[in-house]
Design a protein around this motif. Structure first.
Motif, short mmCIF file in Angstrom:
data_model
loop_
_atom_site.label_atom_id
_atom_site.label_comp_id
_atom_site.label_asym_id
_atom_site.label_seq_id
_atom_site.Cartn_x
_atom_site.Cartn_y
_atom_site.Cartn_z
N ALA A 25 78.55 84.42 -55.04
CA ALA A 25 78.65 83.45 -53.95
C ALA A 25 77.32 83.32 -53.21
O ALA A 25 76.90 82.21 -52.84
N LYS A 26 76.66 84.45 -53.00
CA LYS A 26 75.38 84.44 -52.30
C LYS A 26 74.33 83.68 -53.11
O LYS A 26 73.55 82.88 -52.56
N LYS A 27 74.29 83.92 -54.43
CA LYS A 27 73.33 83.23 -55.29
C LYS A 27 73.54 81.72 -55.27
O LYS A 27 72.58 80.94 -55.33
N LEU A 28 74.80 81.31 -55.19
CA LEU A 28 75.13 79.88 -55.25
C LEU A 28 75.23 79.24 -53.87
O LEU A 28 75.40 78.03 -53.75
N ALA A 120 89.93 77.27 -49.86
CA ALA A 120 89.24 76.70 -51.03
C ALA A 120 89.03 75.20 -50.89
O ALA A 120 88.03 74.65 -51.37
N ASP A 121 89.96 74.53 -50.25
CA ASP A 121 89.87 73.07 -50.10
C ASP A 121 88.70 72.65 -49.23
O ASP A 121 88.28 71.48 -49.26
N ALA A 122 88.16 73.59 -48.45
CA ALA A 122 87.09 73.26 -47.52
C ALA A 122 85.74 73.05 -48.23
O ALA A 122 84.82 72.47 -47.65
N GLY A 123 85.62 73.54 -49.47
CA GLY A 123 84.35 73.35 -50.17
C GLY A 123 84.21 74.30 -51.35
O GLY A 123 85.16 74.94 -51.77
N SER A 124 83.01 74.38 -51.88
CA SER A 124 82.74 75.25 -53.03
C SER A 124 83.03 76.69 -52.69
O SER A 124 82.68 77.17 -51.61
N ILE A 125 83.68 77.40 -53.61
CA ILE A 125 84.18 78.74 -53.28
C ILE A 125 84.13 79.68 -54.48
O ILE A 125 84.27 79.26 -55.63
N VAL A 126 83.91 80.95 -54.17
CA VAL A 126 84.12 82.03 -55.13
C VAL A 126 85.25 82.87 -54.55
O VAL A 126 85.16 83.36 -53.43
N MET A 127 86.33 83.01 -55.30
CA MET A 127 87.51 83.73 -54.82
C MET A 127 87.92 84.77 -55.84
O MET A 127 87.97 84.49 -57.04
N ASP A 128 88.18 85.99 -55.37
CA ASP A 128 88.59 87.03 -56.30
C ASP A 128 89.95 87.59 -55.92
O ASP A 128 90.34 87.55 -54.76
N GLY A 129 90.65 88.10 -56.93
CA GLY A 129 91.97 88.66 -56.68
C GLY A 129 92.64 89.02 -57.99
O GLY A 129 91.99 89.46 -58.94
N ARG A 130 93.95 88.83 -58.04
CA ARG A 130 94.71 89.16 -59.24
C ARG A 130 95.46 87.96 -59.82
O ARG A 130 95.94 88.02 -60.94
N ASP A 131 95.59 86.90 -59.02
CA ASP A 131 96.31 85.71 -59.52
C ASP A 131 95.57 84.43 -59.15
O ASP A 131 96.17 83.37 -59.02
N ILE A 132 94.25 84.51 -59.01
CA ILE A 132 93.50 83.33 -58.57
C ILE A 132 93.50 82.25 -59.65
O ILE A 132 93.82 81.10 -59.39
#
Length: 221
Positions: A25-28, A120-132
């Motif tokens: 996320a930081k890189k992007l 996520a709807d607010a913009g570009s996102i990196v999201m982590d979890g178990r069911d993303i």
């Protein structure tokens, strides 16, 4: 690269999801959302208020009165419940060993998935979890599924705990991680599974920099 791209990173406990997701996320220059911290937060709050961790109705009622938020900070993003900083508290063993029970509750998952999708709807996102990649962001342009051996993941958790002053034996951590895998993979609601269109990345023999580089290659491709 088009705007509002979504990057979903899933995998079992201590596979390196959060660390890698933050760096990507930081890189992007994307927003990072730690969904696991959200489940940990409500687990912490329920335990503090002596609410049964398998009482879905009470947990949902608690969630409706609870604001979970993130604030950028160095060296790590801070997690708040209402105005209380719980960043370190939610990483303690008592929360870690109980979060799977809370995460298995249908109402809790529905409420938190809704909140995650709003983020996520607010913009570009990196999201982590178990069911993303399967439930939260099923249409994500990039889906990564990180894995590593139980032994390697236990060793990573052991090293992290030592830094934080948490004293748990390595063999106990192996048992706890294996049990968490079992709970996460067999729960009825949104179990931990690799999305059909996710790319598998085995991090067992890779360092963090190597994993980030691999994911960036996948994104750029």
């Amino acid at each position: 690269m088009k705007e509002h791209i979504q990057i979903a990173i899933d995998g079992p406990a201590s596979a390196g999801k959060s660390t890698v997701a933050k760096l990507v996320a930081k890189k992007l220059n994307y927003v990072y959302c730690d969904t696991g911290a959200m489940y940990r937060a409500i687990t912490f709050e329920a335990m503090a208020k002596n609410i049964s961790l398998d009482d879905d109705n009470e947990l949902v009622n608690l969630l409706k009165k609870t604001t979970i938020s993130f604030k950028p900070a160095v060296p790590e993003q801070l997690v708040f419940i209402n105005d209380q900083d719980i960043t370190q508290a939610i990483r303690q063993p008592e929360v870690t060993n109980n979060v799977s029970t809370v995460a298995a509750q249908e109402g809790v998952r529905q409420e938190l998935v809704k909140r995650q999708q709003e983020i996520a709807d607010a913009g570009s996102i990196v999201m982590d979890g178990r069911d993303i990649g399967t439930t939260v962001l099923p249409n994500a342009e990039i889906k990564i599924f990180l894995v590593a051996s139980v032994k390697e993941r236990a060793l990573r958790r052991f090293k992290e705990n030592q830094i934080k002053g948490i004293d748990t034996a390595l063999d106990i951590l192996e048992l706890e991680i294996a049990e968490r895998d079992r709970k996460d993979s067999t729960r009825e609601i949104s179990p931990l599974v690799q999305a059909k269109d996710a790319i598998l990345v085995d991090t067992t023999s890779m360092n963090i920099e190597g994993v980030v580089q691999k994911i960036m290659e996948i994104i750029n491709k």
